[in-house]
Design an enzyme around this catalytic site. Structure first.
Site, PDB file in Angstrom:
ATOM      1  N   GLU A  75      53.982   5.914  34.656  1.00 25.77           N
ATOM      2  CA  GLU A  75      54.282   7.005  34.085  1.00 25.77           C
ATOM      3  C   GLU A  75      56.000   7.097  34.773  1.00 25.77           C
ATOM      4  O   GLU A  75      56.710   7.740  33.902  1.00 25.77           O
ATOM      5  CB  GLU A  75      53.661   8.235  34.725  1.00 25.77           C
ATOM      6  CG  GLU A  75      51.897   8.412  34.212  1.00 25.77           C
ATOM      7  CD  GLU A  75      51.473   9.924  35.261  1.00 25.77           C
ATOM      8  OE1 GLU A  75      52.063  10.279  35.845  1.00 25.77           O
ATOM      9  OE2 GLU A  75      50.380   9.759  34.361  1.00 25.77           O
ATOM     10  N   SER A  92      46.239  13.143  44.370  1.00 23.27           N
ATOM     11  CA  SER A  92      46.552  14.621  43.868  1.00 23.27           C
ATOM     12  C   SER A  92      47.253  15.197  45.328  1.00 23.27           C
ATOM     13  O   SER A  92      45.923  15.075  46.138  1.00 23.27           O
ATOM     14  CB  SER A  92      45.960  14.967  42.940  1.00 23.27           C
ATOM     15  OG  SER A  92      46.272  16.318  42.926  1.00 23.27           O
ATOM     16  N   HIS A 136      48.060   3.609  14.418  1.00 27.18           N
ATOM     17  CA  HIS A 136      48.266   5.211  14.320  1.00 27.18           C
ATOM     18  C   HIS A 136      46.888   5.799  15.657  1.00 27.18           C
ATOM     19  O   HIS A 136      46.511   6.712  15.062  1.00 27.18           O
ATOM     20  CB  HIS A 136      47.834   5.934  12.341  1.00 27.18           C
ATOM     21  CG  HIS A 136      48.031   4.995  11.792  1.00 27.18           C
ATOM     22  ND1 HIS A 136      49.822   5.155  11.329  1.00 27.18           N
ATOM     23  CD2 HIS A 136      47.942   4.114  11.019  1.00 27.18           C
ATOM     24  CE1 HIS A 136      50.352   5.338  10.159  1.00 27.18           C
ATOM     25  NE2 HIS A 136      49.102   3.913   9.675  1.00 27.18           N
ATOM     26  N   LYS A 164      41.322  12.727  42.267  1.00 28.98           N
ATOM     27  CA  LYS A 164      42.280  12.424  41.738  1.00 28.98           C
ATOM     28  C   LYS A 164      43.047  10.460  41.513  1.00 28.98           C
ATOM     29  O   LYS A 164      43.216  10.439  42.333  1.00 28.98           O
ATOM     30  CB  LYS A 164      43.841  12.911  41.220  1.00 28.98           C
ATOM     31  CG  LYS A 164      43.013  13.758  40.699  1.00 28.98           C
ATOM     32  CD  LYS A 164      42.326  13.835  39.167  1.00 28.98           C
ATOM     33  CE  LYS A 164      43.747  13.603  38.720  1.00 28.98           C
ATOM     34  NZ  LYS A 164      45.553  14.374  37.910  1.00 28.98           N
TER      35      LYS A 164
END
Length: 461
Positions: A290, A277, A156, A283
């Site tokens: 992704e 970025s 969970h 970044k």
């Protein structure tokens, strides 16, 4: 003639219909399979005395010429070719005249496209299995490197119990092992020759379907001509197996995304698999992970699209079936690339042990070990569960870890409790004790790795 089937028609197709009908711009990738099927077919026709040896030799020689010209980019297909089958046959007839017209004896585009796609599916399943094999070897290598390094195990998305990194990675090995088994089973069901089924009912011409099966490397022939030309189960099975495999890839990619976040900082992904970025110079984004997580949607979509095409298609062949190819090709391309990217990304990713260790002191990861130890001293499990729950609550209220509880603390929780009743509550003690078959103890993880190596070495496809 405007095309190879227009004898019954008085006028040609409307331009917009011609464009809508054509599949040549995507099914042209089947050219090698199409030529392979044609060579086997004309060989069989010759052996059956239906064409002469001279005709067979001329047709085979010209088909091989066409194959090499397509490979070199010397043949430019157009919408007038309609599909790869008509395109190749049309070129053959232009070059050989009446001899070329004999190739299509005792076959239809219906069984021709079926044999082409089956040959293509078989070839691509082997390619998919190759990259899955590579991924599995990377998982084994990484699992062995981290077989005894402890991390948080979650349920969970909450801290649950301590496990080893190798144990966690071997869970993915098992997922991809099942994927490989599914693709092998899919290959087995695709490995039947439909050629000779013709349009839907077979032929009066004395062909030998077993011979073409032998020439094309099929293990057997399909049983029913009508089913043979209308069946797309083998494509649906590949897409289904691909969807499940891509789901596994997405699950692992998701873990890479949050393991890479500052909140976790469990892993260091190689710069070659990240991007920056456009505005924030600090970044380092896990974009490949992704993308892997995102591309699962297109593979699911391809499966649903073809299931929808097939759901109300009457027997036998229908033009709807032309819609099977773009999704098939996209599924295969996307899946192979995704498996390869995941394997290479994992290969160049390292776990940051010191950061992982910082997370081991939260969430009372050793609570279950206390409950199980209580069972060993004859406290019923449900009672043990309740006692440990009270110990956790007391520890939370008093800002302590379970292993920090004193005899005095334990007596406040329940008069029966004392420290002598507690097991080794170190993370190493908790992990090392889980020696049940399939457990997370390092010795058991090493057994799983060894068994995985044996399986991957023996697998045949």
């Amino acid at each position: 003639m405007a095309n190879l089937w227009s004898g019954r028609f008085e006028k040609g197709m409307d331009k917009i219909v011609e464009d809508f009908n054509a599949s040549i711009f995507f099914d042209k990738r089947l050219y090698e399979c199409d030529i392979e099927g044609s060579i086997a077919h004309i060989t069989m026709l010759c052996e059956q005395g239906i064409v002469t040896a001279d005709e067979k030799n001329k047709i085979i020689a010209e088909l091989n010429n066409i194959k090499e010209e397509v490979k070199r980019g010397e043949i430019e297909f157009s919408v007038h070719d309609e599909d790869i089958h008509m395109a190749i046959e049309g070129i053959l007839i232009k070059r050989l005249g009446d001899t070329g017209k004999k190739l299509h004896t005792a076959r239809s585009r219906n069984d021709q496209v079926a044999v082409d796609t089956r040959l293509y599916v078989k070839k691509e399943i082997k390619n998919i299995l190759d990259v899955l094999n590579y991924l599995e070897n990377v998982l084994l290598e990484k699992s062995e490197k981290y077989y005894d390094k402890i991390m948080v195990g979650f349920t969970h998305m909450q801290h649950a119990q301590p496990v080893t990194i190798g144990f966690h990675l071997m869970a993915y090995f098992q997922m991809f092992k099942r994927d490989m088994e599914r693709f092998i089973q899919c290959f087995d069901r695709a490995d039947y020759n439909p050629l000779g089924s013709c349009a839907l009912a077979g032929t009066t011409i004395p062909i030998d379907r077993y011979r073409t099966a032998e020439l094309l490397g099929f293990k057997n022939v399909t049983e029913n001509a009508m089913d043979s030309v209308s069946d797309r189960d083998y494509i649906l099975e590949l897409m289904s197996a691909g969807s499940i495999c891509m789901m596994h890839i997405s699950r692992m990619a998701e873990e890479f995304v949050y393991w890479n976040s500052q909140e976790f900082s469990y892993i260091s992904i190689d710069d070659g698999f990240c991007t920056g970025s456009s505005i924030m110079p600090q970044k380092k984004n896990p974009d490949m992970a992704e993308l892997l997580r995102g591309k699962v949607g297109r593979i699911y979509g391809n499966l649903i699209q073809l299931l929808t095409v097939m759901k109300a298609a009457p027997l036998a062949y229908n033009k709807d079936f032309q819609e099977d190819k773009e999704g098939l090709f996209d599924t295969i391309d996307t899946l192979k690339n995704s498996i390869l990217i995941l394997a290479k990304m994992l290969e160049k990713t390292e776990f940051i042990i010191e950061n992982i260790q910082k997370h081991l002191n939260s969430g009372f990861l050793n609570a279950t070990d206390i409950a199980e130890n209580f069972v060993k001293i004859n406290i019923p499990f449900r009672e043990a569960h309740e006692l440990v729950g009270k110990m956790v609550k007391y520890s939370e209220n008093n800002h302590k870890q379970l292993e920090e509880l004193t005899d005095e603390d334990l007596q406040k929780i329940d008069i029966r409790l004392n420290k002598a009743m507690l097991p080794d509550l170190s993370m190493e003690g908790c992990v090392n004790g889980r020696v049940s078959y399939g457990g997370t103890a390092p010795s058991e993880v090493q057994r799983q790795i060894n068994k995985g190596k044996e399986w991957i070495e023996k697998i045949v496809y």
